[in-house]
Write an enzyme that holds these catalytic residues in place. Structure first.
Site, PDB file in Angstrom:
ATOM      1  N   GLU A 183      -9.129  -7.441  10.507  1.00 55.37           N
ATOM      2  CA  GLU A 183      -8.579  -6.714   9.359  1.00 55.37           C
ATOM      3  C   GLU A 183      -9.702  -6.094   8.516  1.00 55.37           C
ATOM      4  O   GLU A 183     -10.321  -6.778   7.704  1.00 55.37           O
ATOM      5  CB  GLU A 183      -7.758  -7.664   8.472  1.00 55.37           C
ATOM      6  CG  GLU A 183      -7.166  -6.961   7.244  1.00 55.37           C
ATOM      7  CD  GLU A 183      -6.421  -7.896   6.298  1.00 55.37           C
ATOM      8  OE1 GLU A 183      -6.588  -9.131   6.404  1.00 55.37           O
ATOM      9  OE2 GLU A 183      -5.674  -7.393   5.445  1.00 55.37           O
ATOM     10  N   SER A 242       0.037  -4.628   3.248  1.00 55.84           N
ATOM     11  CA  SER A 242       0.754  -3.813   2.250  1.00 55.84           C
ATOM     12  C   SER A 242      -0.150  -3.404   1.097  1.00 55.84           C
ATOM     13  O   SER A 242       0.112  -2.380   0.440  1.00 55.84           O
ATOM     14  CB  SER A 242       2.018  -4.520   1.756  1.00 55.84           C
ATOM     15  OG  SER A 242       1.770  -5.843   1.331  1.00 55.84           O
ATOM     16  N   GLY A 243      -1.202  -4.173   0.831  1.00 54.27           N
ATOM     17  CA  GLY A 243      -2.264  -3.725  -0.068  1.00 54.27           C
ATOM     18  C   GLY A 243      -1.900  -3.431  -1.515  1.00 54.27           C
ATOM     19  O   GLY A 243      -2.691  -2.804  -2.215  1.00 54.27           O
ATOM     20  N   GLY A 244      -0.700  -3.827  -1.941  1.00 53.09           N
ATOM     21  CA  GLY A 244      -0.292  -3.538  -3.312  1.00 53.09           C
ATOM     22  C   GLY A 244       0.723  -2.400  -3.394  1.00 53.09           C
ATOM     23  O   GLY A 244       1.161  -2.027  -4.486  1.00 53.09           O
ATOM     24  N   ARG A 291      -0.879 -15.093  -7.917  1.00 51.39           N
ATOM     25  CA  ARG A 291       0.531 -14.752  -7.646  1.00 51.39           C
ATOM     26  C   ARG A 291       1.466 -15.684  -8.432  1.00 51.39           C
ATOM     27  O   ARG A 291       2.451 -15.231  -9.013  1.00 51.39           O
ATOM     28  CB  ARG A 291       0.837 -14.875  -6.151  1.00 51.39           C
ATOM     29  CG  ARG A 291      -0.080 -14.102  -5.239  1.00 51.39           C
ATOM     30  CD  ARG A 291       0.390 -12.676  -4.972  1.00 51.39           C
ATOM     31  NE  ARG A 291      -0.481 -12.043  -4.010  1.00 51.39           N
ATOM     32  CZ  ARG A 291      -1.590 -11.344  -4.315  1.00 51.39           C
ATOM     33  NH1 ARG A 291      -1.936 -11.152  -5.567  1.00 51.39           N
ATOM     34  NH2 ARG A 291      -2.343 -10.820  -3.362  1.00 51.39           N
ATOM     35  N   LYS A 325      -5.322  -5.342  12.145  1.00 52.58           N
ATOM     36  CA  LYS A 325      -4.530  -5.299  10.911  1.00 52.58           C
ATOM     37  C   LYS A 325      -5.162  -4.210  10.052  1.00 52.58           C
ATOM     38  O   LYS A 325      -6.306  -4.330   9.597  1.00 52.58           O
ATOM     39  CB  LYS A 325      -4.556  -6.653  10.195  1.00 52.58           C
ATOM     40  CG  LYS A 325      -3.835  -6.644   8.843  1.00 52.58           C
ATOM     41  CD  LYS A 325      -3.407  -8.036   8.408  1.00 52.58           C
ATOM     42  CE  LYS A 325      -2.839  -8.038   7.003  1.00 52.58           C
ATOM     43  NZ  LYS A 325      -2.211  -9.314   6.627  1.00 52.58           N
TER      44      LYS A 325
HETATM   45  O1  FBP Z   1      -8.005 -12.675  -0.785  1.00 56.44           O
HETATM   46  P1  FBP Z   1      -7.264 -13.642   0.081  1.00 56.44           P
HETATM   47  O2  FBP Z   1      -6.831 -14.865  -0.642  1.00 56.44           O
HETATM   48  O3  FBP Z   1      -7.971 -13.918   1.365  1.00 56.44           O
HETATM   49  O4  FBP Z   1      -5.884 -12.922   0.478  1.00 56.44           O
HETATM   50  C1  FBP Z   1      -5.809 -11.628   0.917  1.00 56.44           C
HETATM   51  C2  FBP Z   1      -4.404 -11.258   1.345  1.00 56.44           C
HETATM   52  O5  FBP Z   1      -4.460  -9.992   1.880  1.00 56.44           O
HETATM   53  C3  FBP Z   1      -3.724  -9.922   3.103  1.00 56.44           C
HETATM   54  O6  FBP Z   1      -4.653  -9.795   4.146  1.00 56.44           O
HETATM   55  C4  FBP Z   1      -2.774  -8.747   3.046  1.00 56.44           C
HETATM   56  O7  FBP Z   1      -1.843  -8.989   2.041  1.00 56.44           O
HETATM   57  P2  FBP Z   1      -1.031  -7.813   1.356  1.00 56.44           P
HETATM   58  O8  FBP Z   1      -0.036  -7.331   2.382  1.00 56.44           O
HETATM   59  O9  FBP Z   1      -0.401  -8.463   0.166  1.00 56.44           O
HETATM   60  O10 FBP Z   1      -2.025  -6.740   0.975  1.00 56.44           O
HETATM   61  C5  FBP Z   1      -3.018 -11.258   3.275  1.00 56.44           C
HETATM   62  O11 FBP Z   1      -2.959 -11.636   4.611  1.00 56.44           O
HETATM   63  C6  FBP Z   1      -3.850 -12.164   2.425  1.00 56.44           C
HETATM   64  O12 FBP Z   1      -3.094 -13.171   1.875  1.00 56.44           O
END
Ligand code: FBP
Length: 336
Positions: free
Chosen positions: A177, A261-263, A33, A219
């Site tokens: 999640e 949000s997943g992108g 990021r 989630k």
């Molecule tokens: O791969 P990582 O570093 O665990 O991060 C995954 C990211 O995906 C999430 O679960 C969801 O994030 P988004 O809403 O950006 O998709 C965040 O909580 C987390 O920061």
């Protein structure tokens, strides 16, 4: 810790018009990021950035809690207040990501399983002492040719349920999640079918491991077409498909569901959540736990001037929190 206390925390996480800000990017993910906007990935920049997000004025109007990363829960504001204490003092619930990331699932090319169960009980005890009151564990399900396999889904559900049971034992609300990844050429129907199987498997595992659903938050990923499918769907179609999938798989006793949000673009993530709430009443509060869709605009602005854009970037965080808080009530109106 009683079931009532777990349930109370879970309900507070999805209080009306409030959601979660996900700031738990692992060091590798925040590196990506930061690299995208030209910020050096130093520990101080990560601390300052998380401070920017968490100390956004009046954030608690729309944000019930934040998910932190291990490094972040050990860091403090510039005034020396630990982030977890700052949050509790300001009416927000500290949360912590406790998984140790995804690893290739042996024998199943293209599929991954989330690790982190070894030694988890001791880590949870420490996180509780550091102020955390909820946790997060993310499983990743990829869609592709002949995947996901039942084996991958079962392995991830089993790990999520083991994690959730351990959290509750330590007085922490588990956020579970299972992210069905958007990348791929699959259509929305395939995403629906995969998400349905994944959620059925997850709730079967949670029940099998004696996880108390009243003290658990889901989630979820939304039901959307793969990013390279070329399929065009409306906001209402995504909202209706996601709701149908959730209603057929998630017990009504769950205190709430928050979305990742997943992108998705900021606007889409908000519009989808808003549409689902307008289609209610639903069996559970539907809110957000967005990472990118809460942060992307602020990060971009901050990157242009780390000193002088600090306050302006916080205004952007507040605006995204407000939009998503309104969407959690079905009261958001698009500016477009
Ligand atoms: O791969 P990582 O570093 O665990 O991060 C995954 C990211 O995906 C999430 O679960 C969801 O994030 P988004 O809403 O950006 O998709 C965040 O909580 C987390 O920061």
């Amino acid at each position: 810790m009683s079931i009532e206390q777990l349930a109370e925390t879970a309900q507070a996480m999805v209080a009306a018009g409030k959601g979660i800000i996900a700031i738990d990017e692992s060091t590798a993910t925040i590196a990506k990021r930061f690299a995208g906007v030209g910020i050096e990935n130093s520990e101080e920049n990560r601390r300052r950035y998380r401070e920017l997000l968490l100390t956004t004025p009046n954030l608690n109007q729309y944000i019930s809690g934040a998910i932190m990363f291990d490094e972040t829960i050990r860091q403090s504001t510039s005034d020396g207040v630990p982030f977890a204490k700052y949050m509790s003092d300001n009416g927000m619930i500290p949360g912590i990501k406790v998984d140790k990331g995804t690893h290739n699932l042996a024998g199943f090319p293209g599929e991954v399983v989330t690790e982190g169960l070894d030694g988890l009980r001791a880590r949870l005890e420490e996180y509780y002492k550091l102020g955390a009151r909820f946790c997060k564990w993310r499983a990743v399900i990829n869609i592709g040719e002949d995947i996901p396999t039942g084996t991958c889904i079962d392995a991830n559900s089993h790990a999520l349920a083991r994690y959730a049971a351990l959290c509750q034992e330590q007085g922490l609300v588990p956020m579970v999640e299972p992210e069905v990844i958007m990348d791929g050429s699959h259509d929305i129907d395939e995403c629906f079918q995969v998400t349905e199987v994944v959620l059925r498997s997850l709730f079967a595992s949670l029940v099998e491991q004696n996880v108390v659903l009243e003290g658990t938050i889901l989630k979820a990923s939304m039901v959307v077409p793969g990013t390279t499918s070329g399929e065009k769907v409306s906001i209402e179609e995504v909202a209706a498909a996601t709701l149908q999938c959730l209603k057929s798989t998630v017990p009504a006793i769950l205190p709430g569901i928050v979305f990742l949000s997943g992108g998705q673009s900021d606007e889409d993530a908000t519009a989808h959540l808003n549409a689902m709430n307008q289609m209610g009443p639903n069996p559970w509060p539907l809110s957000f736990s967005y990472g990118r869709a809460m942060q992307a605009a602020a990060l971009k602005l901050w990157s242009q001037d780390l000193v002088n854009n600090f306050a302006a970037a916080q205004k952007t965080v507040f605006a995204r929190a407000k939009d998503n808080g309104l969407a959690a009530l079905g009261q958001w109106k698009s500016a477009a």
